[in-house]
Enzyme design. Structure first.
Site, mmCIF file in Angstrom:
data_model
loop_
_atom_site.group_PDB
_atom_site.id
_atom_site.type_symbol
_atom_site.label_atom_id
_atom_site.label_comp_id
_atom_site.label_asym_id
_atom_site.label_seq_id
_atom_site.Cartn_x
_atom_site.Cartn_y
_atom_site.Cartn_z
ATOM 1 N N ASP A 1 48.882 35.662 31.229
ATOM 2 C CA ASP A 1 48.288 34.249 31.868
ATOM 3 C C ASP A 1 48.585 33.100 32.081
ATOM 4 O O ASP A 1 49.419 32.930 31.519
ATOM 5 C CB ASP A 1 46.829 34.151 31.026
ATOM 6 C CG ASP A 1 46.080 34.026 32.498
ATOM 7 O OD1 ASP A 1 45.706 34.944 33.100
ATOM 8 O OD2 ASP A 1 44.905 33.703 31.734
ATOM 9 N N HIS A 2 48.871 32.903 33.663
ATOM 10 C CA HIS A 2 49.548 31.798 34.555
ATOM 11 C C HIS A 2 50.531 31.463 33.981
ATOM 12 O O HIS A 2 50.581 30.126 33.851
ATOM 13 C CB HIS A 2 47.760 30.507 34.221
ATOM 14 C CG HIS A 2 46.970 30.655 34.690
ATOM 15 N ND1 HIS A 2 47.088 30.459 36.376
ATOM 16 C CD2 HIS A 2 45.648 31.512 34.772
ATOM 17 C CE1 HIS A 2 45.592 31.006 37.117
ATOM 18 N NE2 HIS A 2 44.618 31.423 36.266
ATOM 19 N N HIS B 1 39.668 35.484 39.024
ATOM 20 C CA HIS B 1 39.533 34.542 37.620
ATOM 21 C C HIS B 1 38.062 33.625 38.144
ATOM 22 O O HIS B 1 37.481 33.480 38.296
ATOM 23 C CB HIS B 1 40.689 33.415 38.419
ATOM 24 C CG HIS B 1 42.127 34.332 37.857
ATOM 25 N ND1 HIS B 1 43.131 33.786 36.889
ATOM 26 C CD2 HIS B 1 42.493 35.220 38.040
ATOM 27 C CE1 HIS B 1 44.065 34.270 36.717
ATOM 28 N NE2 HIS B 1 43.759 35.429 37.778
ATOM 29 N N GLY B 2 38.386 32.936 36.477
ATOM 30 C CA GLY B 2 37.577 32.059 36.926
ATOM 31 C C GLY B 2 35.509 32.664 36.001
ATOM 32 O O GLY B 2 34.722 32.329 37.228
ATOM 33 N N SER C 1 33.755 33.441 34.164
ATOM 34 C CA SER C 1 33.162 32.663 32.952
ATOM 35 C C SER C 1 31.863 31.935 33.378
ATOM 36 O O SER C 1 32.269 31.348 34.288
ATOM 37 C CB SER C 1 34.040 32.234 31.255
ATOM 38 O OG SER C 1 34.402 32.713 31.035
ATOM 39 N N ASN D 1 39.128 38.649 34.491
ATOM 40 C CA ASN D 1 38.980 37.411 33.588
ATOM 41 C C ASN D 1 38.236 36.876 33.214
ATOM 42 O O ASN D 1 37.289 36.029 33.855
ATOM 43 C CB ASN D 1 40.223 36.237 34.184
ATOM 44 C CG ASN D 1 41.117 37.035 34.585
ATOM 45 O OD1 ASN D 1 41.811 37.934 34.809
ATOM 46 N ND2 ASN D 1 42.533 36.194 34.256
HETATM 47 ZN ZN LIG Z 1 42.580 31.579 36.086
#
Ligand SMILES: [Zn+2]
Length: 285
Positions: A83-84, A209-210, A212, A231
């Site tokens: 990841d990243h 992404h993000g 949450s 993610n």
């Molecule tokens: Zn991310």
């Protein structure tokens, strides 16, 4: 019973069938065991996502080995995904260890530099049977030590997407449509029109992404608009940490890791199961 997989077939199937594969950020043996247990119970494919910070903390070879054992011992598709990651060198280290899925995050560079770096990673990864996720646009928030302020965040420009995918040869694309890393201070505004435009331009799986803190309906709308990988990090870390903290407060003399990690794992597993249901990946293994 199976080897660790790349994420190609996993994500193409998900985009085609209208669900998403959850990518859970893991940090150590306990968190890998926990998300895998949740996925096995729900018969869901699962992606174990490890940032450079996690690799520095736990060690690339350890993370790789634990993920491989998880894949061998369980009858669901399991991928370990970088990841990243921001450098070709760090990705090559993992490719040599057998990692089959990587993300190169060149979103902090210019468009052309992002293409150049991503292309190099695609060449190296594909030569090793690994798949590549790249990022176009820039998410607000904190991932590892990387902090992006609100003013520096950039939504993905649909006009650049086709050129980027074509010139790099990436297998999946992370987009910035209003989500951010970490905890949201106010309700994020997701740009679904932008996502729909992107979806209609490219047929590769899109990555959210993000996720949450994003409402179930919104995550599922993103999935219906081509997001095949979702993610989740913060929403698993918080229950794990809270349960551990509460256990320690209630049992101040506890010294046995085999005992105090138990409630933390249970709390994290519950959160992972909820996310699998939101991703609609249950029963898809
Ligand atoms: Zn991310």
């Amino acid at each position: 019973m199976a080897n660790i997989q790349n994420t190609k077939d996993m994500l193409i199937k998900a985009r085609k069938e209208g669900y998403a594969v959850p990518a859970f950020n893991i940090h150590n043996l306990e968190t890998i065991q926990t998300v895998v247990e949740a996925a096995v119970e729900m018969k869901s494919p699962v992606i174990l996502a490890a940032t450079p910070g996690t690799m520095n903390y736990a060690g690339r070879a350890y993370v790789q080995a634990i993920a491989e054992v998880a894949a061998k011992e369980n009858d669901i598709p399991i991928a370990l995904h970088l990841d990243h990651h921001e450098t070709l060198e760090s990705i090559e280290e993992s490719l040599e260890l057998g990692t089959k899925s990587v993300m190169i995050d060149g979103s902090h560079s210019t468009f052309d530099e992002n293409i150049e770096l991503t292309k190099k990673v695609v060449e190296a990864a594909h030569a090793n049977g690994a798949t590549v996720e790249a990022e176009l646009g820039r998410l607000v928030g904190q991932e590892d030590d990387m902090i992006v302020e609100v003013g520096d965040a950039i939504y993905t420009d649909p006009d650049t997407v086709e050129e980027f995918v074509e010139r790099t040869g990436v297998d999946s694309l992370a987009v910035a449509i209003g989500t951010g890393h970490g905890v949201y201070e106010s309700k994020p505004n997701l740009d679904f029109d932008r996502l729909e435009k992107i979806k209609n331009l490219v047929d590769i799986p899109i990555v959210l992404h993000g996720a949450s803190g994003i409402a179930k309906e919104d995550v599922q709308k993103c999935i219906s608009l081509g997001c095949a990988k979702v993610n989740v990090s913060t929403e698993l870390k918080i229950p794990f940490s809270n349960a551990l903290r509460n256990h320690m407060i209630e049992h101040p003399d506890e010294t046995d890791p085999r005992k105090y990690f138990g409630p933390a794992k249970d709390a994290m597993k519950k959160a992972a199961i909820e996310k699998i249901l939101i991703c609609m990946s249950d029963g898809k293994a």
